[in-house]
Design a protein around this motif. Structure first.
Motif, PDB file in Angstrom:
ATOM      1  N   GLU A   6     -64.098   7.390  86.588  1.00 58.51           N
ATOM      2  CA  GLU A   6     -62.905   7.572  85.768  1.00 58.51           C
ATOM      3  C   GLU A   6     -62.151   6.259  85.614  1.00 58.51           C
ATOM      4  O   GLU A   6     -62.212   5.385  86.481  1.00 58.51           O
ATOM      5  N   SER A   7     -61.402   6.155  84.526  1.00 52.84           N
ATOM      6  CA  SER A   7     -60.536   5.009  84.297  1.00 52.84           C
ATOM      7  C   SER A   7     -59.407   5.421  83.355  1.00 52.84           C
ATOM      8  O   SER A   7     -59.466   6.476  82.729  1.00 52.84           O
ATOM      9  N   GLY A   8     -58.386   4.583  83.250  1.00 50.90           N
ATOM     10  CA  GLY A   8     -57.299   4.819  82.318  1.00 50.90           C
ATOM     11  C   GLY A   8     -56.035   5.386  82.927  1.00 50.90           C
ATOM     12  O   GLY A   8     -55.041   5.569  82.215  1.00 50.90           O
ATOM     13  N   GLY A   9     -56.042   5.668  84.214  1.00 55.68           N
ATOM     14  CA  GLY A   9     -54.843   6.167  84.854  1.00 55.68           C
ATOM     15  C   GLY A   9     -53.780   5.091  84.962  1.00 55.68           C
ATOM     16  O   GLY A   9     -54.050   3.901  84.781  1.00 55.68           O
ATOM     17  N   GLY A  10     -52.559   5.508  85.259  1.00 56.38           N
ATOM     18  CA  GLY A  10     -51.469   4.563  85.388  1.00 56.38           C
ATOM     19  C   GLY A  10     -50.128   5.253  85.424  1.00 56.38           C
ATOM     20  O   GLY A  10     -50.035   6.463  85.627  1.00 56.38           O
ATOM     21  N   LEU A  11     -49.085   4.466  85.222  1.00 59.03           N
ATOM     22  CA  LEU A  11     -47.706   4.948  85.243  1.00 59.03           C
ATOM     23  C   LEU A  11     -47.191   5.078  83.820  1.00 59.03           C
ATOM     24  O   LEU A  11     -47.335   4.153  83.009  1.00 59.03           O
ATOM     25  N   VAL A  12     -46.596   6.219  83.515  1.00 57.55           N
ATOM     26  CA  VAL A  12     -46.063   6.460  82.181  1.00 57.55           C
ATOM     27  C   VAL A  12     -44.778   7.270  82.295  1.00 57.55           C
ATOM     28  O   VAL A  12     -44.603   8.049  83.236  1.00 57.55           O
ATOM     29  N   GLN A  13     -43.866   7.075  81.358  1.00 56.37           N
ATOM     30  CA  GLN A  13     -42.626   7.836  81.340  1.00 56.37           C
ATOM     31  C   GLN A  13     -42.851   9.241  80.799  1.00 56.37           C
ATOM     32  O   GLN A  13     -43.772   9.479  80.012  1.00 56.37           O
ATOM     33  N   ALA A  14     -42.017  10.172  81.224  1.00 58.46           N
ATOM     34  CA  ALA A  14     -42.074  11.522  80.695  1.00 58.46           C
ATOM     35  C   ALA A  14     -41.971  11.499  79.169  1.00 58.46           C
ATOM     36  O   ALA A  14     -41.164  10.769  78.606  1.00 58.46           O
ATOM     37  N   SER A  17     -47.719   9.120  76.576  1.00 59.48           N
ATOM     38  CA  SER A  17     -49.126   9.482  76.441  1.00 59.48           C
ATOM     39  C   SER A  17     -50.008   8.559  77.266  1.00 59.48           C
ATOM     40  O   SER A  17     -49.650   7.417  77.566  1.00 59.48           O
ATOM     41  N   LEU A  18     -51.173   9.073  77.600  1.00 58.94           N
ATOM     42  CA  LEU A  18     -52.162   8.319  78.345  1.00 58.94           C
ATOM     43  C   LEU A  18     -53.533   8.879  77.997  1.00 58.94           C
ATOM     44  O   LEU A  18     -53.672  10.088  77.772  1.00 58.94           O
ATOM     45  N   ARG A  19     -54.536   8.021  77.951  1.00 57.78           N
ATOM     46  CA  ARG A  19     -55.897   8.462  77.668  1.00 57.78           C
ATOM     47  C   ARG A  19     -56.814   8.086  78.819  1.00 57.78           C
ATOM     48  O   ARG A  19     -56.971   6.905  79.129  1.00 57.78           O
ATOM     49  N   LEU A  20     -57.421   9.081  79.431  1.00 62.53           N
ATOM     50  CA  LEU A  20     -58.361   8.865  80.506  1.00 62.53           C
ATOM     51  C   LEU A  20     -59.784   8.846  79.955  1.00 62.53           C
ATOM     52  O   LEU A  20     -60.101   9.544  78.995  1.00 62.53           O
ATOM     53  N   SER A  21     -60.635   8.058  80.580  1.00 59.34           N
ATOM     54  CA  SER A  21     -62.044   8.000  80.225  1.00 59.34           C
ATOM     55  C   SER A  21     -62.888   8.263  81.460  1.00 59.34           C
ATOM     56  O   SER A  21     -62.480   7.962  82.581  1.00 59.34           O
ATOM     57  N   CYS A  22     -64.060   8.809  81.241  1.00 57.10           N
ATOM     58  CA  CYS A  22     -65.017   9.042  82.312  1.00 57.10           C
ATOM     59  C   CYS A  22     -66.386   8.623  81.817  1.00 57.10           C
ATOM     60  O   CYS A  22     -66.926   9.236  80.889  1.00 57.10           O
ATOM     61  N   LYS A  65     -52.292  23.178  77.753  1.00 56.62           N
ATOM     62  CA  LYS A  65     -52.698  23.552  76.409  1.00 56.62           C
ATOM     63  C   LYS A  65     -51.643  23.122  75.388  1.00 56.62           C
ATOM     64  O   LYS A  65     -50.454  23.362  75.566  1.00 56.62           O
ATOM     65  N   GLY A  66     -52.096  22.483  74.323  1.00 57.88           N
ATOM     66  CA  GLY A  66     -51.201  21.980  73.302  1.00 57.88           C
ATOM     67  C   GLY A  66     -50.737  20.563  73.541  1.00 57.88           C
ATOM     68  O   GLY A  66     -50.197  19.926  72.623  1.00 57.88           O
ATOM     69  N   ARG A  67     -50.918  20.053  74.750  1.00 59.65           N
ATOM     70  CA  ARG A  67     -50.515  18.690  75.091  1.00 59.65           C
ATOM     71  C   ARG A  67     -51.706  17.780  75.381  1.00 59.65           C
ATOM     72  O   ARG A  67     -51.674  16.591  75.077  1.00 59.65           O
ATOM     73  N   PHE A  68     -52.744  18.331  75.983  1.00 56.95           N
ATOM     74  CA  PHE A  68     -53.930  17.559  76.354  1.00 56.95           C
ATOM     75  C   PHE A  68     -55.086  17.907  75.426  1.00 56.95           C
ATOM     76  O   PHE A  68     -55.206  19.046  74.951  1.00 56.95           O
ATOM     77  N   THR A  69     -55.965  16.938  75.202  1.00 61.01           N
ATOM     78  CA  THR A  69     -57.157  17.147  74.394  1.00 61.01           C
ATOM     79  C   THR A  69     -58.357  16.514  75.075  1.00 61.01           C
ATOM     80  O   THR A  69     -58.349  15.319  75.361  1.00 61.01           O
ATOM     81  N   GLN A  82     -57.184  12.985  76.417  1.00 58.93           N
ATOM     82  CA  GLN A  82     -55.977  12.477  75.787  1.00 58.93           C
ATOM     83  C   GLN A  82     -54.807  13.324  76.256  1.00 58.93           C
ATOM     84  O   GLN A  82     -54.796  14.534  76.038  1.00 58.93           O
ATOM     85  N   MET A  83     -53.831  12.698  76.892  1.00 63.94           N
ATOM     86  CA  MET A  83     -52.694  13.399  77.463  1.00 63.94           C
ATOM     87  C   MET A  83     -51.431  12.976  76.721  1.00 63.94           C
ATOM     88  O   MET A  83     -51.039  11.813  76.775  1.00 63.94           O
TER      89      MET A  83
END
Length: 128
Positions: A6-14, A17-22, A65-69, A82-83
């Motif tokens: 996995e990659s793409g994690g980190g710190l984000v404000q409420a 958005s953030l996109r993780l990859s595997c 649901k509705g927030r993540f893809t 995609q978060m």
């Protein structure tokens, strides 16, 4: 055996958005259904989303649901998460997982025990 990183994690404000990859290796990617789970400190690992071998069918936990893809690119041997509209309660280690496709019903694949292959995880922290 398939290996997952996995990659793409980190710190984000409420609200951000953030996109993780595997990235998968060591197996034929199109043979695998792929999924994401997460684990917050002091809590059990919980299901987030999964996607079938062709990327046609997806399934999400009610909490995202509705927030993540979830999506996948079989040519790149990669699955994505995609978060969007992130909340502090989304803070967790996010794990990529895989299983050989076998026609299992989607509802059953929300169970951690159904997934034999796992990545090491990537940390996602959402500040308020």
């Amino acid at each position: 055996q398939v290996q997952l990183v996995e990659s793409g994690g980190g710190l984000v404000q409420a609200g951000g958005s953030l996109r993780l990859s595997c990235a998968a290796s060591g197996g034929t990617f199109s043979m695998y259904a792929m999924g994401w789970f997460r684990q917050a400190p002091g809590k059990e690992r919980e299901f987030v989303a999964h996607i079938n071998w062709a990327g046609v069918n997806t399934y999400y936990a009610d909490s995202v649901k509705g927030r993540f893809t979830i999506s996948r690119d079989n040519a790149k041997n990669t699955v994505y998460l995609q978060m969007d509209v992130l909340k502090p309660e989304d803070t967790a280690i996010y794990y990529c997982t895989a299983r050989i496709r076998d026609g299992s019903y989607a509802s059953l694949l929300a169970l951690e025990e159904k997934w034999p292959y796992w990545g090491r995880g990537t940390q996602v922290t959402v500040s308020s």
